[in-house]
Design a protein around this motif. Sequence first.
Motif, PDB file in Angstrom:
ATOM      1  N   THR A  97       5.178  -8.498  -8.179  1.00  7.37           N
ATOM      2  CA  THR A  97       5.876  -8.346  -9.543  1.00  7.37           C
ATOM      3  C   THR A  97       5.604  -7.209 -10.383  1.00  7.37           C
ATOM      4  OG1 THR A  97       5.775 -10.789  -9.505  1.00  7.37           O
ATOM      5  CG2 THR A  97       6.028  -9.621 -11.697  1.00  7.37           C
ATOM      6  N   GLU A  98       4.309  -6.681 -10.275  1.00 11.68           N
ATOM      7  CA  GLU A  98       4.046  -5.400 -11.193  1.00 11.68           C
ATOM      8  C   GLU A  98       4.733  -4.383 -10.508  1.00 11.68           C
ATOM      9  OE1 GLU A  98       3.027  -4.187 -13.962  1.00 11.68           O
ATOM     10  OE2 GLU A  98       2.542  -6.428 -14.151  1.00 11.68           O
ATOM     11  N   GLN A  99       4.600  -4.100  -9.254  1.00 10.85           N
ATOM     12  CA  GLN A  99       5.291  -3.033  -8.575  1.00 10.85           C
ATOM     13  C   GLN A  99       6.773  -2.811  -8.725  1.00 10.85           C
ATOM     14  OE1 GLN A  99       3.686  -3.531  -4.387  1.00 10.85           O
ATOM     15  NE2 GLN A  99       2.189  -2.123  -4.756  1.00 10.85           N
ATOM     16  N   ARG A 100       7.356  -4.151  -8.641  1.00 12.24           N
ATOM     17  CA  ARG A 100       9.023  -4.640  -9.126  1.00 12.24           C
ATOM     18  C   ARG A 100       9.203  -3.946 -10.205  1.00 12.24           C
ATOM     19  NH1 ARG A 100       8.326  -9.938  -7.538  1.00 12.24           N
ATOM     20  NH2 ARG A 100       7.848  -9.907  -5.245  1.00 12.24           N
ATOM     21  N   ARG A 101       8.071  -4.078 -11.527  1.00 19.09           N
ATOM     22  CA  ARG A 101       8.615  -3.810 -12.559  1.00 19.09           C
ATOM     23  C   ARG A 101       8.554  -2.058 -12.829  1.00 19.09           C
ATOM     24  NH1 ARG A 101       4.981  -7.899 -15.225  1.00 19.09           N
ATOM     25  NH2 ARG A 101       6.476  -9.531 -15.744  1.00 19.09           N
ATOM     26  N   ALA A 110      11.709  -0.890 -11.472  1.00 20.97           N
ATOM     27  CA  ALA A 110      12.825  -1.330 -12.374  1.00 20.97           C
ATOM     28  C   ALA A 110      12.640  -0.087 -13.256  1.00 20.97           C
ATOM     29  CB  ALA A 110      12.485  -2.561 -13.063  1.00 20.97           C
ATOM     30  N   PHE A 111      11.474   0.433 -13.780  1.00 18.35           N
ATOM     31  CA  PHE A 111      11.477   1.549 -14.918  1.00 18.35           C
ATOM     32  C   PHE A 111      11.995   2.704 -14.351  1.00 18.35           C
ATOM     33  CE2 PHE A 111       8.889   4.781 -16.873  1.00 18.35           C
ATOM     34  CZ  PHE A 111       9.031   4.353 -18.187  1.00 18.35           C
ATOM     35  N   GLU A 112      11.542   3.036 -13.072  1.00 19.14           N
ATOM     36  CA  GLU A 112      12.144   4.078 -12.344  1.00 19.14           C
ATOM     37  C   GLU A 112      13.453   4.283 -12.119  1.00 19.14           C
ATOM     38  OE1 GLU A 112      10.494   7.173 -11.596  1.00 19.14           O
ATOM     39  OE2 GLU A 112       8.598   6.171 -12.769  1.00 19.14           O
ATOM     40  N   TYR A 113      13.912   3.104 -11.726  1.00 14.19           N
ATOM     41  CA  TYR A 113      15.359   2.750 -11.399  1.00 14.19           C
ATOM     42  C   TYR A 113      16.222   3.169 -12.659  1.00 14.19           C
ATOM     43  CZ  TYR A 113      19.767   1.115 -10.140  1.00 14.19           C
ATOM     44  OH  TYR A 113      21.100   0.679  -9.874  1.00 14.19           O
ATOM     45  N   ARG A 131       0.919  -1.094   0.192  1.00 15.66           N
ATOM     46  CA  ARG A 131      -0.102  -0.136   0.068  1.00 15.66           C
ATOM     47  C   ARG A 131       0.848   1.372   0.152  1.00 15.66           C
ATOM     48  NH1 ARG A 131      -4.071  -2.522   3.817  1.00 15.66           N
ATOM     49  NH2 ARG A 131      -3.233  -1.356   5.372  1.00 15.66           N
ATOM     50  N   ASP A 132       0.315   2.279  -0.306  1.00  8.82           N
ATOM     51  CA  ASP A 132       1.097   3.730  -0.260  1.00  8.82           C
ATOM     52  C   ASP A 132       2.541   3.434  -1.090  1.00  8.82           C
ATOM     53  OD1 ASP A 132      -0.739   4.568   1.391  1.00  8.82           O
ATOM     54  OD2 ASP A 132       0.328   4.048   3.131  1.00  8.82           O
ATOM     55  N   PHE A 133       2.345   2.733  -2.441  1.00  9.74           N
ATOM     56  CA  PHE A 133       3.424   2.345  -3.049  1.00  9.74           C
ATOM     57  C   PHE A 133       4.019   3.725  -3.978  1.00  9.74           C
ATOM     58  CE2 PHE A 133       4.684   0.440  -7.484  1.00  9.74           C
ATOM     59  CZ  PHE A 133       5.991   0.241  -7.199  1.00  9.74           C
ATOM     60  N   ASP A 134       5.125   3.943  -3.832  1.00 11.47           N
ATOM     61  CA  ASP A 134       5.877   4.999  -4.503  1.00 11.47           C
ATOM     62  C   ASP A 134       7.153   4.613  -5.172  1.00 11.47           C
ATOM     63  OD1 ASP A 134       7.419   7.237  -5.346  1.00 11.47           O
ATOM     64  OD2 ASP A 134       6.868   8.347  -3.790  1.00 11.47           O
ATOM     65  N   GLY A 161       9.102   5.554  -7.466  1.00 13.09           N
ATOM     66  CA  GLY A 161      10.212   6.907  -7.540  1.00 13.09           C
ATOM     67  C   GLY A 161      11.203   6.303  -6.409  1.00 13.09           C
ATOM     68  N   ARG A 162      10.318   6.501  -5.160  1.00 14.28           N
ATOM     69  CA  ARG A 162      10.877   6.606  -3.696  1.00 14.28           C
ATOM     70  C   ARG A 162      11.786   5.389  -3.688  1.00 14.28           C
ATOM     71  NH1 ARG A 162       6.881   7.098   0.654  1.00 14.28           N
ATOM     72  NH2 ARG A 162       6.619   4.778   0.247  1.00 14.28           N
ATOM     73  N   ASP A 163      11.133   4.161  -3.982  1.00 10.80           N
ATOM     74  CA  ASP A 163      11.856   2.816  -3.961  1.00 10.80           C
ATOM     75  C   ASP A 163      12.917   2.736  -4.574  1.00 10.80           C
ATOM     76  OD1 ASP A 163       9.882   1.847  -2.140  1.00 10.80           O
ATOM     77  OD2 ASP A 163       8.718   0.636  -3.452  1.00 10.80           O
ATOM     78  N   ALA A 164      13.069   3.209  -5.889  1.00  5.78           N
ATOM     79  CA  ALA A 164      14.085   3.408  -6.890  1.00  5.78           C
ATOM     80  C   ALA A 164      15.263   3.871  -6.041  1.00  5.78           C
ATOM     81  CB  ALA A 164      13.667   3.673  -8.050  1.00  5.78           C
ATOM     82  N   THR A 165      14.829   5.189  -5.847  1.00  6.63           N
ATOM     83  CA  THR A 165      16.207   5.916  -5.081  1.00  6.63           C
ATOM     84  C   THR A 165      16.646   5.443  -3.892  1.00  6.63           C
ATOM     85  OG1 THR A 165      14.650   7.816  -5.891  1.00  6.63           O
ATOM     86  CG2 THR A 165      16.239   8.416  -4.308  1.00  6.63           C
ATOM     87  N   ARG A 166      15.908   4.732  -3.186  1.00  8.72           N
ATOM     88  CA  ARG A 166      16.387   4.044  -2.137  1.00  8.72           C
ATOM     89  C   ARG A 166      17.358   2.961  -2.530  1.00  8.72           C
ATOM     90  NH1 ARG A 166      12.001   2.119   1.800  1.00  8.72           N
ATOM     91  NH2 ARG A 166      13.832   1.154   3.205  1.00  8.72           N
ATOM     92  N   ILE A 167      16.850   2.203  -3.445  1.00 10.90           N
ATOM     93  CA  ILE A 167      17.869   1.064  -3.948  1.00 10.90           C
ATOM     94  C   ILE A 167      19.029   1.773  -4.567  1.00 10.90           C
ATOM     95  CG2 ILE A 167      17.853  -0.864  -5.589  1.00 10.90           C
ATOM     96  CD1 ILE A 167      14.836  -1.413  -5.237  1.00 10.90           C
ATOM     97  N   ASP A 168      18.906   2.648  -5.333  1.00 11.19           N
ATOM     98  CA  ASP A 168      20.040   3.185  -5.901  1.00 11.19           C
ATOM     99  C   ASP A 168      21.027   3.682  -4.683  1.00 11.19           C
ATOM    100  OD1 ASP A 168      21.651   4.286  -8.174  1.00 11.19           O
ATOM    101  OD2 ASP A 168      21.080   6.241  -7.628  1.00 11.19           O
ATOM    102  N   THR A 169      20.629   4.222  -3.840  1.00 11.23           N
ATOM    103  CA  THR A 169      21.416   4.727  -2.716  1.00 11.23           C
ATOM    104  C   THR A 169      22.066   3.252  -1.762  1.00 11.23           C
ATOM    105  OG1 THR A 169      19.986   6.474  -2.286  1.00 11.23           O
ATOM    106  CG2 THR A 169      21.645   6.142  -0.344  1.00 11.23           C
ATOM    107  N   ALA A 170      21.406   2.401  -1.696  1.00  9.24           N
ATOM    108  CA  ALA A 170      21.632   1.238  -1.021  1.00  9.24           C
ATOM    109  C   ALA A 170      22.664   0.412  -1.912  1.00  9.24           C
ATOM    110  CB  ALA A 170      20.521   0.440  -0.753  1.00  9.24           C
TER     111      ALA A 170
END
Length: 338
Positions: free
Chosen positions: A64-68, A71-74, A30-33, A35-44
């Motif tokens: 799976t859909e959210q991971r896609r 990946a797009f944002e990343y 829920r409250d999926f973002d 862009g925020r996830d991609a940025t956090r992964i990039d930093t990690a």
Amino acid sequence: MALVSEFLGQLTLSYGGEEEPKFPTVVPARDFDPGRDATRIDTAIKTKGVDEQTVIDILTRRSTEQRREIAFEYERIAKKDLSVALKGALSGSLEALLLGLMKGTAQYDASELKASMKGLGTDEETLIEMVCSRNNEELLEIKRVYKEMFKKELDKEVAGDTSGDFAKLLLALVQTKRDEPSNVVDYEKIDEDARCLYEAGVQRKGTDVAVWISIMSQRSVPHLQKVFERYKSYSPYDMKESIRKEVKGDLEKSFLTLVECFENRQLYFANRLNEAMKSKGAKEKVVTRIMVSRCEVDLMKIRSEFKKTHKRTLYQTIAEHTKGDYQKALLSLCGGDD
């Protein structure tokens, strides 16, 4: 009106072929973002020594859909492919698990099948698990995706990689000719199939494997469950005992896997997980494959079968038999203790 739509909803479930209800442990956040996830992964990933925990927390708790979308944002912010970046930052079992999650369920299954047939020697164990435990609906989707990914037909690849009756059985399954479950119970047909299975095996010298293959690859699952029940009134041995007496090797393993999955598919996966974790040098490939491929399908049900049969929870068993970041990722996919 709500009642009607609820009723229709149930209808589509039972009528839509073998579409089984889902029991996932991984559901859309829920409250999926993205862009925020991609940025956090990039930093990690850029952190000295890599912050695996953040990557695990994000990727194991998104669909799976959210991971896609992540990946797009990343790719947009980091200017490179997320799977390639993960490959560079991680290693071993954790890498295999997270890269697996970046594929959809059918894509993952297709690539595991491909890997089992690649290079010298076939990994029959994987091939048997993948082909014999997937239902019609899943196999149809795997075949479609396999062709898309590898530009080859799955049945041709299987045929080219196996031989004898083992090949014939796998091919019959991959050809997805299984009947859809019917609302009418055909007792005559149940009796006839049970008798045919007995006459083709235990009753005669040698086994007429072709008869076993055609019945087990073409009849619906509810029908076969009743056939195996009826079989006991003809044979002194139940179906699994008969298989052990009549055939050996990969063919035996395949028939046993089929029967176990017809009887209770989630129990089959639970037993396989238990075996893989308890074996010396935990078979991490098997554990990863089942956890990744079933977490958005029926892992919740596998968990409950696991506890019923093995008197301890899947969560505890993972905690005991695996370690490090790989363990953290598995426990997160497991989704909790029972």
